[in-house]
Design a protein around this motif. Structure first.
Motif, PDB file in Angstrom:
ATOM      1  N   GLY A 176       0.875  -1.088   0.072  1.00 43.70           N
ATOM      2  CA  GLY A 176      -0.016  -0.074  -0.173  1.00 43.70           C
ATOM      3  C   GLY A 176       0.894   1.452  -0.176  1.00 43.70           C
ATOM      4  O   GLY A 176       0.627   2.100  -0.643  1.00 43.70           O
ATOM      5  N   LEU A 177       1.862   1.216   0.638  1.00 40.93           N
ATOM      6  CA  LEU A 177       2.911   2.507   0.843  1.00 40.93           C
ATOM      7  C   LEU A 177       3.357   2.686  -0.519  1.00 40.93           C
ATOM      8  O   LEU A 177       3.660   3.643  -1.058  1.00 40.93           O
ATOM      9  N   GLU A 178       4.030   1.641  -1.111  1.00 36.56           N
ATOM     10  CA  GLU A 178       4.497   1.625  -2.398  1.00 36.56           C
ATOM     11  C   GLU A 178       3.542   2.026  -3.329  1.00 36.56           C
ATOM     12  O   GLU A 178       3.867   2.908  -4.397  1.00 36.56           O
ATOM     13  N   SER A 179       2.274   1.659  -3.387  1.00 37.48           N
ATOM     14  CA  SER A 179       1.251   2.023  -4.301  1.00 37.48           C
ATOM     15  C   SER A 179       1.127   3.693  -4.218  1.00 37.48           C
ATOM     16  O   SER A 179       0.837   4.219  -5.250  1.00 37.48           O
ATOM     17  N   VAL A 180       1.333   4.275  -2.929  1.00 33.70           N
ATOM     18  CA  VAL A 180       1.254   5.729  -2.923  1.00 33.70           C
ATOM     19  C   VAL A 180       2.518   6.404  -3.675  1.00 33.70           C
ATOM     20  O   VAL A 180       1.935   7.433  -4.386  1.00 33.70           O
ATOM     21  N   LEU A 181       3.493   5.839  -3.737  1.00 35.03           N
ATOM     22  CA  LEU A 181       4.550   6.358  -4.458  1.00 35.03           C
ATOM     23  C   LEU A 181       4.423   6.349  -5.961  1.00 35.03           C
ATOM     24  O   LEU A 181       4.756   7.345  -6.704  1.00 35.03           O
ATOM     25  N   PHE A 182       3.817   5.130  -6.417  1.00 33.94           N
ATOM     26  CA  PHE A 182       3.672   5.100  -7.723  1.00 33.94           C
ATOM     27  C   PHE A 182       2.308   5.315  -8.498  1.00 33.94           C
ATOM     28  O   PHE A 182       2.183   5.536  -9.514  1.00 33.94           O
ATOM     29  N   ALA A 183       1.306   5.466  -7.596  1.00 33.95           N
ATOM     30  CA  ALA A 183       0.024   5.730  -8.154  1.00 33.95           C
ATOM     31  C   ALA A 183      -0.583   6.977  -7.263  1.00 33.95           C
ATOM     32  O   ALA A 183      -1.640   6.863  -6.545  1.00 33.95           O
ATOM     33  N   TYR A 184       0.393   8.176  -6.939  1.00 31.26           N
ATOM     34  CA  TYR A 184       0.072   9.073  -5.821  1.00 31.26           C
ATOM     35  C   TYR A 184      -1.469   9.731  -6.327  1.00 31.26           C
ATOM     36  O   TYR A 184      -2.113  10.174  -5.278  1.00 31.26           O
ATOM     37  N   LYS A 185      -2.079   9.495  -7.448  1.00 34.88           N
ATOM     38  CA  LYS A 185      -3.358  10.075  -7.697  1.00 34.88           C
ATOM     39  C   LYS A 185      -4.373   9.338  -6.974  1.00 34.88           C
ATOM     40  O   LYS A 185      -5.608   9.962  -6.965  1.00 34.88           O
ATOM     41  N   TYR A 186      -4.134   8.175  -6.453  1.00 37.95           N
ATOM     42  CA  TYR A 186      -5.315   7.445  -5.870  1.00 37.95           C
ATOM     43  C   TYR A 186      -4.877   7.226  -4.215  1.00 37.95           C
ATOM     44  O   TYR A 186      -5.253   6.261  -3.711  1.00 37.95           O
ATOM     45  N   VAL A 187      -4.031   8.290  -3.777  1.00 39.54           N
ATOM     46  CA  VAL A 187      -3.739   8.198  -2.435  1.00 39.54           C
ATOM     47  C   VAL A 187      -4.836   8.259  -1.518  1.00 39.54           C
ATOM     48  O   VAL A 187      -4.899   7.450  -0.366  1.00 39.54           O
ATOM     49  N   PHE A 188      -5.960   9.079  -1.944  1.00 40.86           N
ATOM     50  CA  PHE A 188      -7.215   8.822  -0.763  1.00 40.86           C
ATOM     51  C   PHE A 188      -7.661   7.783  -0.950  1.00 40.86           C
ATOM     52  O   PHE A 188      -8.056   7.018   0.357  1.00 40.86           O
ATOM     53  N   ILE A 189      -7.902   6.968  -2.155  1.00 47.93           N
ATOM     54  CA  ILE A 189      -8.366   5.521  -2.017  1.00 47.93           C
ATOM     55  C   ILE A 189      -7.558   4.550  -1.211  1.00 47.93           C
ATOM     56  O   ILE A 189      -8.002   3.740  -0.495  1.00 47.93           O
ATOM     57  N   ILE A 190      -6.455   4.526  -1.631  1.00 50.91           N
ATOM     58  CA  ILE A 190      -5.221   3.811  -0.817  1.00 50.91           C
ATOM     59  C   ILE A 190      -5.519   4.123   0.665  1.00 50.91           C
ATOM     60  O   ILE A 190      -5.209   3.280   1.485  1.00 50.91           O
ATOM     61  N   SER A 191      -5.385   5.165   0.921  1.00 50.55           N
ATOM     62  CA  SER A 191      -5.406   5.520   2.430  1.00 50.55           C
ATOM     63  C   SER A 191      -6.767   5.050   3.184  1.00 50.55           C
ATOM     64  O   SER A 191      -6.730   4.365   4.321  1.00 50.55           O
ATOM     65  N   ILE A 192      -7.988   5.268   2.435  1.00 50.89           N
ATOM     66  CA  ILE A 192      -8.928   4.546   3.091  1.00 50.89           C
ATOM     67  C   ILE A 192      -8.972   3.059   3.294  1.00 50.89           C
ATOM     68  O   ILE A 192      -9.501   2.532   4.082  1.00 50.89           O
ATOM     69  N   PHE A 193      -8.341   2.341   2.194  1.00 49.32           N
ATOM     70  CA  PHE A 193      -8.064   1.173   2.217  1.00 49.32           C
ATOM     71  C   PHE A 193      -7.341   0.572   3.287  1.00 49.32           C
ATOM     72  O   PHE A 193      -7.749  -0.348   3.901  1.00 49.32           O
TER      73      PHE A 193
END
Length: 245
Positions: free
Chosen positions: A17-34
């Motif tokens: 999930g943290l790595e996804s924030v780095l490479f798909a920062y546009k979806y940070v809100f969705i990743i954070s909620i997940f």
């Protein structure tokens, strides 16, 4: 054993999930909620009580916030690895305490995870406050809420009287929210402020937990005050001062 499969799997998902924030920062809100709901579920599932969801939940949110404040790529990768380890520690302590509430090793892990969560939250919240012009009362409310719940999570483990645990947690939360209002006027960055806030939190937190465990003594209080006062002084002297316009 230090390695448990379930907490390890949760931690691997967390670092993804943290790595996804780095490479798909546009979806940070969705990743954070997940990650938030994933952490809440993981803490409850492993520890058997909702209270064990507090550390992983706040730790996941503060990790994402702090990750945004780190600029260099290799530092971000180091941070992801260290954060996933502490996340694992918080879940492992929940799992072991869920199995046996008097597990002293698990309590030690919980203390380490508590300190990490407090520091990550204090530093990231102050960093976002400085960089994105967040209103001061939002910062104070964040300190109040996180300090209250994280402290209660730990105090409820070492003291069976839930009412007393809530009272002391609320007092500690009020103190920290007032302290960050004062520290807001200091010319320091988010890391320096986060470290000093953690030290001040620890001084009060240690007095309360010693009181709960009948270990409180004047010698310990004085020695802590002297040592941490010198430590804070050293940090302030060596820290980079931010010019106040």
């Amino acid at each position: 054993m230090f390695i448990k499969l379930q907490p390890l799997i949760y931690s691997l998902i967390f670092i993804v999930g943290l790595e996804s924030v780095l490479f798909a920062y546009k979806y940070v809100f969705i990743i954070s909620i997940f990650l938030l709901f994933f952490s809440i579920y993981g803490g409850k599932n492993l520890g058997g009580k909702w209270i064990y969801s507090v550390l992983p939940a706040f730790f996941s949110l503060s990790s994402i916030s702090l990750l945004y404040l780190i600029g260099l790529g290799y530092e971000q990768q180091i941070f992801c690895i260290l954060a996933s380890f502490m996340y694992y520690l918080s879940l492992l302590s929940a799992y072991r305490l869920g199995q046996y509430e008097r597990d002293q090793t698990a309590k030690g892990m919980n203390m380490a995870a508590t300190a990490s969560t407090i520091f990550f939250t204090y530093a990231s919240a102050y960093g976002l406050y400085l960089n994105f012009l967040v209103p001061l009362y939002y910062l104070m409310l964040t300190y109040l809420l996180v300090t209250l719940l994280v402290s209660y999570q730990h105090f409820s483990i070492i003291n069976s009287n839930k009412k007393i645990a809530w009272i002391y947690s609320f007092i500690l939360a009020l103190i920290m929210s007032e302290l960050i209002w004062t520290m807001n006027f200091w010319p320091f960055g988010y890391l320096t402020t986060g470290v000093i806030a953690l030290i001040l939190y620890y001084i009060i937190w240690d007095i309360i937990q010693c009181y709960f465990n009948n270990l409180i003594s004047r010698k310990r209080i004085v020695s802590n005050l002297v040592f941490f006062t010198l430590l804070i002084g050293f940090i302030l002297i060596s820290a980079k001062w931010i010019p106040v316009k």
